[in-house]
Design a protein around this motif. Structure first.
Motif, short mmCIF file in Angstrom:
data_model
loop_
_atom_site.label_atom_id
_atom_site.label_comp_id
_atom_site.label_asym_id
_atom_site.label_seq_id
_atom_site.Cartn_x
_atom_site.Cartn_y
_atom_site.Cartn_z
N ASN A 74 -3.29 5.18 -0.19
CA ASN A 74 -3.17 3.81 0.30
C ASN A 74 -3.42 2.73 -0.75
OD1 ASN A 74 -2.15 3.33 2.74
ND2 ASN A 74 -4.08 2.76 3.70
N ARG A 75 -3.23 3.10 -2.00
CA ARG A 75 -3.44 2.12 -3.07
C ARG A 75 -2.32 1.10 -3.16
NH1 ARG A 75 -4.57 6.09 -8.08
NH2 ARG A 75 -3.90 7.68 -6.60
N LYS A 76 -2.67 -0.12 -3.54
CA LYS A 76 -1.69 -1.08 -4.05
C LYS A 76 -1.64 -0.88 -5.56
CE LYS A 76 -4.06 -4.50 -2.38
NZ LYS A 76 -4.54 -5.86 -2.05
N GLN A 100 -5.18 1.75 -10.42
CA GLN A 100 -4.07 0.99 -9.83
C GLN A 100 -2.89 0.79 -10.77
OE1 GLN A 100 -5.56 -2.54 -7.68
NE2 GLN A 100 -7.31 -1.33 -7.04
N ARG A 121 0.84 -1.20 0.00
CA ARG A 121 0.00 0.00 0.00
C ARG A 121 0.87 1.25 0.00
NH1 ARG A 121 -5.06 -0.93 0.09
NH2 ARG A 121 -5.85 -2.95 0.82
#
Lengths: 323, 323, 323, 323, 323, 323
Positions: B305-307, C264, B299
């Motif tokens: 907080n993105r993957k 993403q 993350r």
């Protein structure tokens, strides 16, 4: 407005503030003036049938006129039929405070009180910066309002709010001796000085609108940038100037309210909180004074949508003790 | 680091960046130096047993040393045993870009490209302001990083990011002819120039920490205030100067990210969005390039907080085409 | 509207768009038609006294009628007194773009430009998916608007906005060579295609309302689901299809704006930001073009409640250069 | 801790606070005591080899022991080897303030000062309520802390904070005469009294943990509910009691911070803001006093993640002038 | 783990789940296996000294091994010294539920209960869709967990949670007769079916990680898209299919939690709230069952950072009554 | 209103609720009454020309009058011309439920159903507390509404909502046997009892306004404080009383909605969620029942601004099955 309280028949003669003015046409296509006139107690609509555009022109909002006429009832409300109307000049010795909502203290007195405080600073640099800016903006400060709406949006409101915050700061310094008094008070004196560049204000001391740079830059930035300029001119150390600039750009506390950074030392934080305290007390007092004891106001959007309660235990007129 | 890839036996001689340096005591209470040395590819721990405080003193972080020694394994990791160590000087002709993470373009080339764009402005005033500030800050700009962490936190990163945003702005002007090109590009060139006052940066081009005024005032305010000063010196009209200052103090877009006001005209909005675009692309590219194709990163707190996913369809090294 | 600018006496004959239509009763209880008619420049109210419900029926909003009548003044505004009115047919050869607000480019031309880009894809799979969907929805795409209100809410707005985002994507690919061009551009072409299922749009190209499934599912989901279906039909690999579907469901960026997941990978992020850029520029340009140079607009609720400034340095009409 | 500054050889004898205590086993499986002992200046680890469980038992945290032993170095830190240890009793005449962090004022003095203020109230009802509650909770109030962590988390902190807020309220009343002084000051005196039921506090005046009802009900609710009970017992009018209860349940200002309702009259608002002011000043002062002049603290999570600056212009020890 | 409760001397023989497995080196550079083995009651570390890489290879996490060895104490914790170890096969008749945390109900029983409910639907279309998807995903559903962490993250958790929500829905329908029962229950049965595509789950029924499409598309979108496909195959009307799809993409309620749209009819809202109810009750029950009566848990980040209280009035094991 | 559906000519005689009443003046300055009268189906405006202030006085809102008159059309709407009007008394045997919106169940029946549940409690203490409060507030509870606007804002709505939540709680206990049933149900019965002190409600069972203490303290606090008082009187243990008080002050779940603390054990959480479920279902059902099948409502601000869909699959009238 006083004239709205009479029996609707008497004649009227006196000075009024122009709230708005438009040329309209009668059913027979004759031009006449439709105005809203005001004094500090209220407003009344007015018509001037004998209008001659070449003679009378248009009357600008927030200027003062002398009017003679009579009040009658129209559509359930009082209306002033104007018989004579003219612009005013210095020779009329108008007391503007009677025409527009104003603070109860004199601008000169408040200015002098602040200057005495500045003269009492131990710190030469903060004295120099404060004096320079106060003297430069003196003419505006004497009557400038603190806002359009919300707190202290009246003639003289800017100095009144400034002096209130200064008084609060002085009190707090007496309780917390570890606060740097001159720094805090200098910040209080200058914290809203950028409002002088932020509004377009007519001679009567009511804000007409934001200036272009008021909209684009805001009074926090402009006040701080003015300190930067003055400090360079006066040879004040960068360290001291930076502290004051920080207090200005952080004094709204939360970025949501326009603070570019949050307060990072105690004097900046205290200034920010006491500025908010004075603004809140003034707004709450104003709102509460409009309802009877035992009643709640409507929801106040500027106060988190609260309804406020007049508990009736004190006089609700929010006049501070400043001099 | 290159030396971590050898067989752990060979001798080592060359230039290193000091990442950290401390005096420790052996079990027999003899002082020795414990250091972490770095080049742009990684780090290695190092010990110097023959340390003599009077002779060697302490080595400051982010300075360059010349070292001779041998690498061996200690507790499962390589460690460099230093035999000789000395400070370096101009005579060593060190190529700093080999020692610290750096952009792939030369500072002089990027600076020259920007100056050519400035010289091409139709608008005299924006040319004057940009030239004055670029020339004044030239020495720092040539190697300054754009951040501590996050995007472009490498030697030369500030000009690299600046030039990227300029290229994006030029492209967008070609699609939206109603944008005022010189205003947009001038804003792009100056938008982060306040970072020169915001960080303490060692000679090697890596930010050590925020300066006091960097913390207290921030680069948005300081850059805008510099424009105010230069515009006054050069006699540029207040109108034009105010537009540029607005672009600087609004370019973080949202007050939550330090913008004192939100962008209020198209060029200010476009600058804000393209600044964010370049920063995001750089951060995402950097994060993705550290995982294999088909994998997700951990993350990323700075990216909501993105993957992030490496889809493996392209080379992941985020090098822009700027010259 | 053109007819509002004449002297209020001339006769009128021509095609109009029905904005609204209602049967009302005269004081003598005779039914008459009260309509609002429009062309792309404005609106006018109209009355048809000789109304016969059996003969004329009711006229549906967003259809075109031919009208003859005369304009006179009523209550201070122009009003059209209809003498004859009839529905129109293909034989009338109506140019709808003259009747409703429309983009300045032809739908066929924009469609052809996008198809040429698709034909140039190196990647067969993305070409196949894009062609299939574009061909299937061709009839709607040629005139569909991009919204009800806000950006590109005009006839042809959907393709215009799509092509604008494609142009921005192409530009950005030239600066960031590490972006997978075909993936990004395919995403740009399809990103709003679900709007074809989201609105009820009359033949004239103005959205009447959301469809039931438009409300319940939204265009992000429906567009992505369409890709899933087409990819299965055409035998495109799940990996490639999943990437495109992700770009659609994530392109509003923030869950607050309807994105089921955040972008993403870089192409998804860039699409999301450039979609927002084009929408913002269009909305700001439209708002600013309605005030004079030197003025601010009112607060724009869809733009964080900002007031926007017309600096007067350029033409404010936000026409992009797309072909 | 003082003993950490000696040369590591001298003998030690005196009173200590037990921070923690555990029985461990030597390699030969002999039980020994491992403790952490503290006084108000710091902590030291200690071992007691001659431990006999039947004789010595276990020592509870936050009790005071008398210890004799010697300090030596172990793993790079000082360690106290205990030779003799025993519990203490009243006969030992321990000065607890030397053993735990404490405010610089005496609990009795602060309590008396508050009682004098209460006795001076013009309003009989508020005097009755305040006296009743202060007398009932006297024993706890004399030494209770104001928190676990954050502001005033020291022995005596609750009265110290209470008296600080009272002093601020008195000052503000002098500036705003329209405030109902007795109501505001009564609210200030009682605002945190519910903390007496909220924490489990050992005899030494440090909070060990929240009580069950402290967790489930909170001190705002419990304090207000106590006023309800006392007001009924003493026959105080519902109107006056409701105002005070409102001040308690609203004094955290924002529901996010546990306020069930927002302050709805001026006294409630002023109390809420001055409570926050004193808490913030105390937290900032404490944090700043831990860094050198010219330095910034680390990020303070309880203060919006701010880094704070020690400008070095004043003594940083945040001692208020309260008596 | 059971073996941690013996006296540390006995021999051990049985089946274990491999939690992790790594090859390490002894001080003499001999390779050995270091593993963590688990059953549903806990974990134990294990070493296998007689390791031969060619013979034994590496053991994958979440597979089952048969082990013989003895437990002894090492560094204060039990450790299993492995004498023999081998992979297992179907012939071993392993009861996986004894090795991994599992729901207390049998997968087949829960599946059958849901199928009976489906067969009882009055509405043919919802029966057809539910049967088709349940049959297609049967193999996974029988043992799939509902999550990685948080609620129902155990073998069989997905069906268990599904059946719990179905039971809640049935109860609520009895109280609110205006709810369309088949629609609500069909939504409940399918609401999380997309989790079958979202996780990578080993044969033992514990989620290893998210799948690529799980990350990029999420289970809400994938489940809804599956309904779209099945509904088209089975010829179910678009109207009914759209309602079910809406229930899936909206069932997280708030966009912040991944809902692309908010629930727009009662059945969608009730499903969303009851899904949350079951998840919350399960998470709270699990957390509370780990502390003693009268105690609070630590802060639960997934539950708004609450501390939870075990009031001790009931058995804390959160087993639902579902069959 | 029934009378709005007649042909506008018939005479009218019957009981009406006074919605508003004002004295106005005719053009000839004669006073007349202008009223809005209502029954549970709607409203009608009314005039009473033969008004004599001394005879008729003013009619208070939310009282019942008997009226004779005739309905005619005025400005396109029906208007009742009153010929005779008088106040009503017990002798009129008015069925208030026909005059104001009311729940379909009888207050006595709902009260009795709840009392039966209380009598069935195994736990003596919760039975004692519930009985005491229910008996004390019986007179109000029989007809009290649950709100001003939003859910259950009708005569009898408070008990109806209370019983609905109780029924939901009972159902959920059957599925989750680890819930302490008496605690949950007692909390459900008392959760909104503080509303009895929160509103000013006329005899007809419609809330006129908030009471002063309703505004200043809120029903959560007041209900909990009442439990504290009753529990002390009845000698119920502090532990049990604290649990119930916690359930009351936490039942709005989120501080944003007035919860002083969040729910910290399962029963408190379940109560909070089921309270919200019943409120939401009622609000959604009410809103949906006002649009036709296949249509969406306007945006519902109290439901996150959602538009709601009437899918037409069931009767939309949200009547629960409670007895």
């Amino acid at each position: 407005m006083n004239y709205t309280k009479n029996d609707g028949r008497g004649n009227v003669e006196g000075f009024f503030l122009v709230a708005s003015c438009a040329v309209k046409l009668t059913k027979k296509s004759q031009p006449y003036l439709y105005m809203v006139l005001a004094d500090r107690t209220g407003e009344i609509s007015a018509v001037f049938w004998d209008y001659d555009e070449d003679v009378h022109g248009i009357f600008e909002p927030n200027t003062v006129v002398k009017v003679r006429g009579s009040v009658s009832s129209y559509n359930g409300a009082d209306q002033l039929r104007i018989e004579r109307i003219r612009r005013t000049s210095a020779a009329d010795n108008i007391v503007i405070e009677e025409l527009v909502p104003s603070v109860e203290l004199n601008g000169e007195d408040m200015y002098a009180a602040i200057m005495r405080i500045v003269d009492g600073f131990e710190d030469d640099d903060y004295r120099v910066i404060c004096r320079a800016i106060l003297e430069k903006e003196r003419d505006q400060l004497l009557y400038w309002p603190a806002a359009f709406k919300l707190h202290h949006a009246v003639r003289g409101g800017l100095l009144y709010h400034t002096l209130s915050v200064v008084r609060l700061c002085e009190s707090v310094c007496a309780i917390y001796p570890f606060i740097k008094r001159d720094l805090l008070v200098a910040g209080a004196i200058l914290h809203d000085v950028g409002k002088v560049y932020e509004f377009e204000v007519g001679e009567v001391g009511i804000a007409n609108e934001y200036s272009v740079k008021g909209n684009l830059l805001g009074h926090l930035y402009m006040g701080a940038s003015e300190i930067e300029t003055v400090a360079r001119e006066k040879g004040v150390s960068s360290e001291k100037s930076v502290l004051l600039q920080h207090m200005l750009i952080s004094h709204h506390g939360d970025p949501e309210f326009g603070a570019a950074v949050r307060p990072q030392f105690i004097e900046a934080e205290v200034l920010s909180q006491l500025d908010r305290l004075d603004a809140t007390v003034n707004e709450m007092g104003t709102a509460i004074s409009e309802v009877a004891a035992g009643e709640f106001t409507g929801r106040q959007w500027a106060l988190d949508n609260r309804k406020l309660y007049n508990h009736g235990l004190t006089d609700t007129d929010p006049k501070a003790k400043l001099l």
